[in-house]
Design a protein around this motif. Structure first.
Motif, PDB file in Angstrom:
ATOM      1  N   GLU A  73      -3.979 -22.591 -49.918  1.00 35.52           N
ATOM      2  CA  GLU A  73      -3.080 -22.370 -49.650  1.00 35.52           C
ATOM      3  C   GLU A  73      -2.304 -22.485 -50.805  1.00 35.52           C
ATOM      4  OE1 GLU A  73       0.254 -24.663 -46.391  1.00 35.52           O
ATOM      5  OE2 GLU A  73      -0.964 -26.251 -48.160  1.00 35.52           O
ATOM      6  N   TYR A 132      -3.310 -17.322 -46.949  1.00 35.79           N
ATOM      7  CA  TYR A 132      -3.529 -18.269 -46.518  1.00 35.79           C
ATOM      8  C   TYR A 132      -5.086 -17.097 -47.241  1.00 35.79           C
ATOM      9  CZ  TYR A 132      -2.380 -21.932 -43.671  1.00 35.79           C
ATOM     10  OH  TYR A 132      -2.117 -22.601 -43.104  1.00 35.79           O
ATOM     11  N   GLU A 187      -3.628 -34.193 -40.277  1.00 34.33           N
ATOM     12  CA  GLU A 187      -2.419 -33.193 -41.156  1.00 34.33           C
ATOM     13  C   GLU A 187      -2.253 -32.253 -40.447  1.00 34.33           C
ATOM     14  OE1 GLU A 187      -1.608 -31.629 -45.641  1.00 34.33           O
ATOM     15  OE2 GLU A 187      -3.173 -32.156 -44.898  1.00 34.33           O
ATOM     16  N   LYS A 215      -1.865 -28.145 -40.237  1.00 36.12           N
ATOM     17  CA  LYS A 215      -1.067 -26.828 -41.435  1.00 36.12           C
ATOM     18  C   LYS A 215      -1.088 -25.736 -39.917  1.00 36.12           C
ATOM     19  CE  LYS A 215      -1.767 -28.159 -46.494  1.00 36.12           C
ATOM     20  NZ  LYS A 215      -0.851 -28.389 -46.355  1.00 36.12           N
ATOM     21  N   LYS A 216      -0.288 -24.986 -40.286  1.00 36.06           N
ATOM     22  CA  LYS A 216      -0.264 -23.662 -39.740  1.00 36.06           C
ATOM     23  C   LYS A 216       0.603 -22.484 -40.111  1.00 36.06           C
ATOM     24  CE  LYS A 216       3.854 -23.971 -37.698  1.00 36.06           C
ATOM     25  NZ  LYS A 216       5.026 -23.198 -36.511  1.00 36.06           N
ATOM     26  N   ARG A 217      -0.252 -21.561 -39.483  1.00 34.46           N
ATOM     27  CA  ARG A 217       1.158 -20.344 -40.201  1.00 34.46           C
ATOM     28  C   ARG A 217       0.267 -19.136 -39.691  1.00 34.46           C
ATOM     29  NH1 ARG A 217       0.414 -20.930 -46.936  1.00 34.46           N
ATOM     30  NH2 ARG A 217       1.939 -21.896 -46.375  1.00 34.46           N
ATOM     31  N   PRO A 237       3.452 -28.278 -35.069  1.00 40.48           N
ATOM     32  CA  PRO A 237       2.319 -29.679 -35.107  1.00 40.48           C
ATOM     33  C   PRO A 237       2.355 -31.377 -34.589  1.00 40.48           C
ATOM     34  CG  PRO A 237       3.189 -28.659 -37.232  1.00 40.48           C
ATOM     35  CD  PRO A 237       3.753 -27.757 -36.453  1.00 40.48           C
ATOM     36  N   THR A 255      -7.541 -32.905 -41.466  1.00 42.98           N
ATOM     37  CA  THR A 255      -6.816 -31.832 -41.988  1.00 42.98           C
ATOM     38  C   THR A 255      -7.370 -30.758 -41.045  1.00 42.98           C
ATOM     39  OG1 THR A 255      -6.416 -32.631 -44.494  1.00 42.98           O
ATOM     40  CG2 THR A 255      -5.743 -29.630 -43.944  1.00 42.98           C
ATOM     41  N   ILE A 311      -6.365 -26.693 -40.125  1.00 41.57           N
ATOM     42  CA  ILE A 311      -5.821 -25.520 -40.337  1.00 41.57           C
ATOM     43  C   ILE A 311      -5.456 -24.656 -38.817  1.00 41.57           C
ATOM     44  CG2 ILE A 311      -5.395 -22.872 -41.785  1.00 41.57           C
ATOM     45  CD1 ILE A 311      -6.483 -24.477 -43.556  1.00 41.57           C
ATOM     46  N   THR A 313      -4.107 -21.123 -37.368  1.00 41.58           N
ATOM     47  CA  THR A 313      -3.978 -20.172 -37.931  1.00 41.58           C
ATOM     48  C   THR A 313      -4.451 -18.837 -36.860  1.00 41.58           C
ATOM     49  OG1 THR A 313      -3.926 -18.840 -39.842  1.00 41.58           O
ATOM     50  CG2 THR A 313      -6.008 -19.718 -39.458  1.00 41.58           C
ATOM     51  N   ARG A 341      -9.887 -31.598 -48.451  1.00 41.00           N
ATOM     52  CA  ARG A 341      -8.992 -30.991 -49.193  1.00 41.00           C
ATOM     53  C   ARG A 341     -10.091 -31.581 -50.365  1.00 41.00           C
ATOM     54  NH1 ARG A 341      -4.029 -30.694 -50.348  1.00 41.00           N
ATOM     55  NH2 ARG A 341      -2.286 -30.523 -48.388  1.00 41.00           N
TER      56      ARG A 341
END
Length: 395
Positions: free
Chosen positions: A280, A309, A350, A352-354, A360, A376, A378, A380, A393
């Motif tokens: 990221e 990403y 956690e 995360k988004k795109r 969230p 975590t 993601i 997407t 991570r």
């Protein structure tokens, strides 16, 4: 704060009272403190003013460090002020360029002017608001090379100045809560700013999300993030712009600064299949459109067209992106997600988004997380489909 309150605050009694207060603590009984100060004979307006300043000084510490305890602020002035760490970099540009006398047009409470004066630049801070200009005078009083003018930036006489710094107001006028302006309503106006750039070397502070189509071709554009938080876009003209650099992503981190530069926006890398790792990029890299250059440094490809990403088969340490090891690829199916997270006893997630329309916080609630573990996710798009990547991570 109005003019009358400021006059009381700047009186010897007012400043002594302000400096005598204990460090601000949100847990303090403010009602009792007000009562005690009133019983001591202090006027209501002064009590209100000093308590407000005490609170603002505490709020200013992340931006101004130990200097905050000797400064004066308005709520709006503090919100719009440059962090001292970043202001020092601004000032350094003028020194490196061999410039000496700088007009700070739209100075606010004087944060940038303080940094310039600390580097022995002769700086004149200019602000159209009387209260704000007065506070800038107080904040700049320790610097003999600094002065303040209460004047509209566009009307200030620049005769004798060899450079200017501008921080156009991006919010409505006022000292408390304000609202954002459209770019065409900035003060001073961008037309004035860019016309001035043809006469003098100038630096300009704008919001990091400012329309890139408005960046003049001759400017060096630098996006700055501080500990992962994107804080500004700076435009530099003339002697203040570096040769061969038109795009820069500068990251100020606890372990030191890191910068990625280029002559222009970089071409995106090719989309590739998901590898063992996902990166990221920092927000400054994304805004500077240097994702492609970063991808080539990492031997990575894009996870999907138009989505910031990156992915690779091996991890390469970099300050410009956070790296995640892919644990599992799941379809975007909340039931399967819930089961996968329950199996791993993940109670803290956690998200995360795109590239997908997901809230969230709402998704986290629906997943009904339980357990002592953390993870975590993601969310997407990949190959045109929504996916959920369970990742961890990489330190």
């Amino acid at each position: 704060m109005d003019r009358a309150e400021l006059v009381e605050l700047l009186s010897p009694e007012g400043l002594r009272l302000l400096d005598s207060l204990p460090p601000y603590d949100a847990a303090l009984d403010v009602v009792k403190m007000v009562g005690d100060l009133r019983k001591a004979g202090h006027p209501p307006a002064l009590v209100s003013a000093v308590l407000t300043q005490s609170k603002l000084r505490a709020k200013a510490v992340p931006k101004f460090g130990e200097f905050a305890s000797r400064m004066l602020f308005t709520e709006a002035g503090l919100e719009q002020a440059t962090r001292l760490q970043v202001a020092a970099l601004h000032a350094g540009r003028f020194v490196t360029a061999g410039l000496h006398r700088v007009a700070d047009l739209g100075s606010g409470i004087g944060g940038d002017a303080m940094a310039m004066a600390a580097l022995d630049l002769a700086v004149t801070a200019v602000d159209a608001d009387e209260v704000t200009a007065t506070m800038a005078s107080f904040n700049l009083a320790p610097f003999p090379g600094a002065s303040v003018e209460h004047c509209d930036a566009e009307d200030f006489d620049l005769t004798g100045f060899d450079a200017a710094w501008l921080d156009p107001a991006r919010r409505t006028a006022g000292h408390g809560n304000t609202s954002r302006l459209r770019a065409e309503d900035y003060s001073p106006s961008l037309d004035f700013v860019f016309a001035l750039a043809k006469r003098l070397p100038i630096g300009v502070k704008l919001g990091p999300g400012h329309d890139r189509d408005q960046i003049p071709a001759e400017a060096e554009a630098q996006w700055i993030s501080v500990n992962g938080s994107l804080v500004e876009m700076g435009l530099w003209f003339g002697a203040l712009a570096r040769d061969g650099i038109r795009r820069s992503a500068l990251l100020l981190r606890a372990d030191g600064p890191a910068e990625l530069t280029a002559e222009a926006d970089s071409e995106d890398a090719q989309v590739r299949e998901l590898g063992s790792y996902v990166y990221e990029p920092d927000g400054a890299v994304i805004r500077a459109r240097l994702i492609g250059d970063l991808a080539r440094q990492l031997d990575a490809g894009m996870l999907s067209d138009g989505i910031a990403y990156l992915t690779s088969d091996a991890v390469t340490p970099t300050p410009f992106a956070s790296a995640f090891r892919v644990l599992e690829v799941l379809p975007f199916d909340e039931k399967k997600l819930r089961l996968a997270l329950q199996e791993r006893k993940i109670g803290t997630l956690e998200i995360k988004k795109r590239g997908v329309d997901v809230d969230p916080a709402a998704l986290r609630t629906r997943l009904k997380l339980k357990g002592s573990g953390s993870g975590t996710l993601i969310v997407t798009r990949m190959a045109g489909h929504r996916v959920s990547l369970l990742v961890e991570r990489v330190a």
